[in-house]
Design a protein around this motif. Sequence first.
Motif, mmCIF file in Angstrom:
data_model
loop_
_atom_site.group_PDB
_atom_site.id
_atom_site.type_symbol
_atom_site.label_atom_id
_atom_site.label_comp_id
_atom_site.label_asym_id
_atom_site.label_seq_id
_atom_site.Cartn_x
_atom_site.Cartn_y
_atom_site.Cartn_z
ATOM 1 N N VAL A 210 14.239 -20.970 11.199
ATOM 2 C CA VAL A 210 14.764 -22.136 10.484
ATOM 3 C C VAL A 210 16.199 -21.828 10.078
ATOM 4 O O VAL A 210 16.489 -20.736 9.571
ATOM 5 N N LEU A 211 17.079 -22.786 10.292
ATOM 6 C CA LEU A 211 18.472 -22.659 9.882
ATOM 7 C C LEU A 211 18.788 -23.748 8.871
ATOM 8 O O LEU A 211 18.509 -24.932 9.118
ATOM 9 N N VAL A 212 19.375 -23.363 7.744
ATOM 10 C CA VAL A 212 19.902 -24.308 6.753
ATOM 11 C C VAL A 212 21.382 -23.982 6.596
ATOM 12 O O VAL A 212 21.733 -22.838 6.274
ATOM 13 N N LEU A 213 22.233 -24.986 6.819
ATOM 14 C CA LEU A 213 23.652 -24.701 7.008
ATOM 15 C C LEU A 213 24.525 -25.762 6.358
ATOM 16 O O LEU A 213 24.254 -26.966 6.466
ATOM 17 N N ASP A 214 25.575 -25.310 5.693
ATOM 18 C CA ASP A 214 26.669 -26.194 5.312
ATOM 19 C C ASP A 214 27.574 -26.324 6.533
ATOM 20 O O ASP A 214 28.097 -25.310 7.016
ATOM 21 N N PRO A 215 27.770 -27.534 7.085
ATOM 22 C CA PRO A 215 28.551 -27.673 8.318
ATOM 23 C C PRO A 215 29.959 -27.097 8.230
ATOM 24 O O PRO A 215 30.543 -26.741 9.250
ATOM 25 N N ALA A 216 30.495 -26.986 7.022
ATOM 26 C CA ALA A 216 31.822 -26.403 6.874
ATOM 27 C C ALA A 216 31.844 -24.938 7.298
ATOM 28 O O ALA A 216 32.914 -24.375 7.563
ATOM 29 N N HIS A 217 30.685 -24.319 7.385
ATOM 30 C CA HIS A 217 30.587 -22.908 7.784
ATOM 31 C C HIS A 217 29.907 -22.758 9.145
ATOM 32 O O HIS A 217 29.313 -21.718 9.432
ATOM 33 N N SER A 218 30.005 -23.771 9.982
ATOM 34 C CA SER A 218 29.308 -23.768 11.267
ATOM 35 C C SER A 218 29.663 -22.572 12.137
ATOM 36 O O SER A 218 28.813 -22.035 12.861
ATOM 37 N N GLN A 219 30.933 -22.152 12.100
ATOM 38 C CA GLN A 219 31.355 -21.052 12.971
ATOM 39 C C GLN A 219 30.683 -19.737 12.590
ATOM 40 O O GLN A 219 30.670 -18.789 13.380
ATOM 41 N N ARG A 220 30.104 -19.671 11.395
ATOM 42 C CA ARG A 220 29.512 -18.419 10.930
ATOM 43 C C ARG A 220 28.093 -18.201 11.453
ATOM 44 O O ARG A 220 27.509 -17.139 11.203
ATOM 45 N N VAL A 221 27.540 -19.166 12.176
ATOM 46 C CA VAL A 221 26.210 -18.958 12.753
ATOM 47 C C VAL A 221 26.211 -17.739 13.673
ATOM 48 O O VAL A 221 25.213 -17.007 13.761
ATOM 49 N N LYS A 222 27.328 -17.495 14.324
ATOM 50 C CA LYS A 222 27.391 -16.334 15.222
ATOM 51 C C LYS A 222 27.191 -15.029 14.449
ATOM 52 O O LYS A 222 26.744 -14.028 15.024
ATOM 53 N N GLU A 223 27.483 -15.021 13.134
ATOM 54 C CA GLU A 223 27.239 -13.828 12.337
ATOM 55 C C GLU A 223 25.739 -13.534 12.253
ATOM 56 O O GLU A 223 25.320 -12.369 12.283
ATOM 57 N N ILE A 224 24.927 -14.588 12.148
ATOM 58 C CA ILE A 224 23.474 -14.407 12.127
ATOM 59 C C ILE A 224 23.002 -13.849 13.459
ATOM 60 O O ILE A 224 22.160 -12.937 13.521
ATOM 61 N N VAL A 225 23.549 -14.402 14.549
ATOM 62 C CA VAL A 225 23.180 -13.909 15.877
ATOM 63 C C VAL A 225 23.534 -12.436 16.023
ATOM 64 O O VAL A 225 22.735 -11.626 16.539
ATOM 65 N N GLU A 226 24.708 -12.044 15.554
ATOM 66 C CA GLU A 226 25.125 -10.643 15.648
ATOM 67 C C GLU A 226 24.210 -9.741 14.825
ATOM 68 O O GLU A 226 23.840 -8.637 15.262
ATOM 69 N N ARG A 227 23.815 -10.202 13.636
ATOM 70 C CA ARG A 227 22.932 -9.391 12.802
ATOM 71 C C ARG A 227 21.544 -9.261 13.422
ATOM 72 O O ARG A 227 20.920 -8.188 13.358
ATOM 73 N N LEU A 228 21.051 -10.321 14.029
ATOM 74 C CA LEU A 228 19.772 -10.238 14.732
ATOM 75 C C LEU A 228 19.852 -9.265 15.899
ATOM 76 O O LEU A 228 18.927 -8.475 16.134
ATOM 77 N N ARG A 229 20.969 -9.325 16.627
ATOM 78 C CA ARG A 229 21.133 -8.409 17.763
ATOM 79 C C ARG A 229 21.216 -6.967 17.285
ATOM 80 O O ARG A 229 20.595 -6.057 17.861
#
Length: 378
Positions: free
Chosen positions: A351-370
């Motif tokens: 599940v993702l809950v996101l403020d759209p103003a920080h959309s570019q930061r989703v890649k940080e979650i991907v990097e942490r998962l990796r």
Amino acid sequence: MGLHVVVLAGGSGTRLWPLSRGAVPKHLLPLGPGGQTLLRATLERVLPLAVPVWVVTVAAQAERCAEELAAAGGEPRRVIAEPAARGTGPALGLAMHTLLREDPDAVCCSVHADHHIGDAAGYRAALCAGAGWALATRGLATVGVPPTHPATGLGYVGVGAPRDAGEWRSPLRDAMTTDAARSLPAHAAAGFVEKPPQADAERLVARGDLWNTGLFAWQAAVFLDQLAQASAPIASGTGAVAAARAAGDEAAAIAAYLALPTSPVEPLVLERAPVLTVVTAPFGWSDLGSWADLDAAARSGAAGTDAAGNVVRGDALLSGASGCLVDARGGRLVAVVGVEGLVVVDVGDAVLVLDPAHSQRVKEIVERLRDAGREELL
């Protein structure tokens, strides 16, 4: 001389996690009109040009891309499979070598499979215009769109001296598309800037730079000449792959491709091009590179929003919520109460809950998962 369209269907779209994954990348998600995949929507957008359409993708996605190409009315044999992802530079080198074996005079338009386009006819006219300028100048061409805001997640292309419209050559016999293409402004390109910081983005917009759409055009032979000047190993290596495949030696093709370095086409070839034209096109465009982009595209689509300005997909209930994007495809009810302007995405295992103003930061979650070895979520 024959016009060809090459659709680049690579990448995983990690900024749209958790919806986009390695196994189901952005271009194969049902995010196009009427629930089509973005790839299918792109194919249906370019096939009215009545020219050969090719799809370049990684081998693991080749079968699915061939199915989409066939369903859209194209020829599934025109899928070019990369043994592994090596970036758009080698991918386009391989595609150009492959095209030239079929058409020694090929003129090519390169497009991305995962973009949102607001005007399909205008898009086709822009491709035609770029191909015509590539013919007229024996150079390369790109398509830019006027920015709507100073975006930091996009690339920009500068606008130089105007081209002489009398020199333009039509690559098509379609009079309607040709007339629309001829009317589009064209200039010498004045350099690329990729994903600038906010202050630089504001400066680029103020001086009239365009968003770089990643829509390119060139004669295949000219592109390969310039690729050879930029990187002889990539030019010769991709040629060896095409030759090995023509000879039926896929093992040799795989080995040759895996030996290539990874490189995007812009710094490899476009930024070094001695002659580069930029066509200014007015169609609505988004690279759908973030949840904020996807939210904006959904709001501009036929489905639109509810009375409170929410975009809702799937099994969701909203109360006192406004301006939200809720994508509930995880097989359970998602309830959103008393919030404003959020993105909520449920895909079952994440599940993702996101403020759209920080959309570019989703890649940080991907990097942490990796980094954590959570490959099952990627």
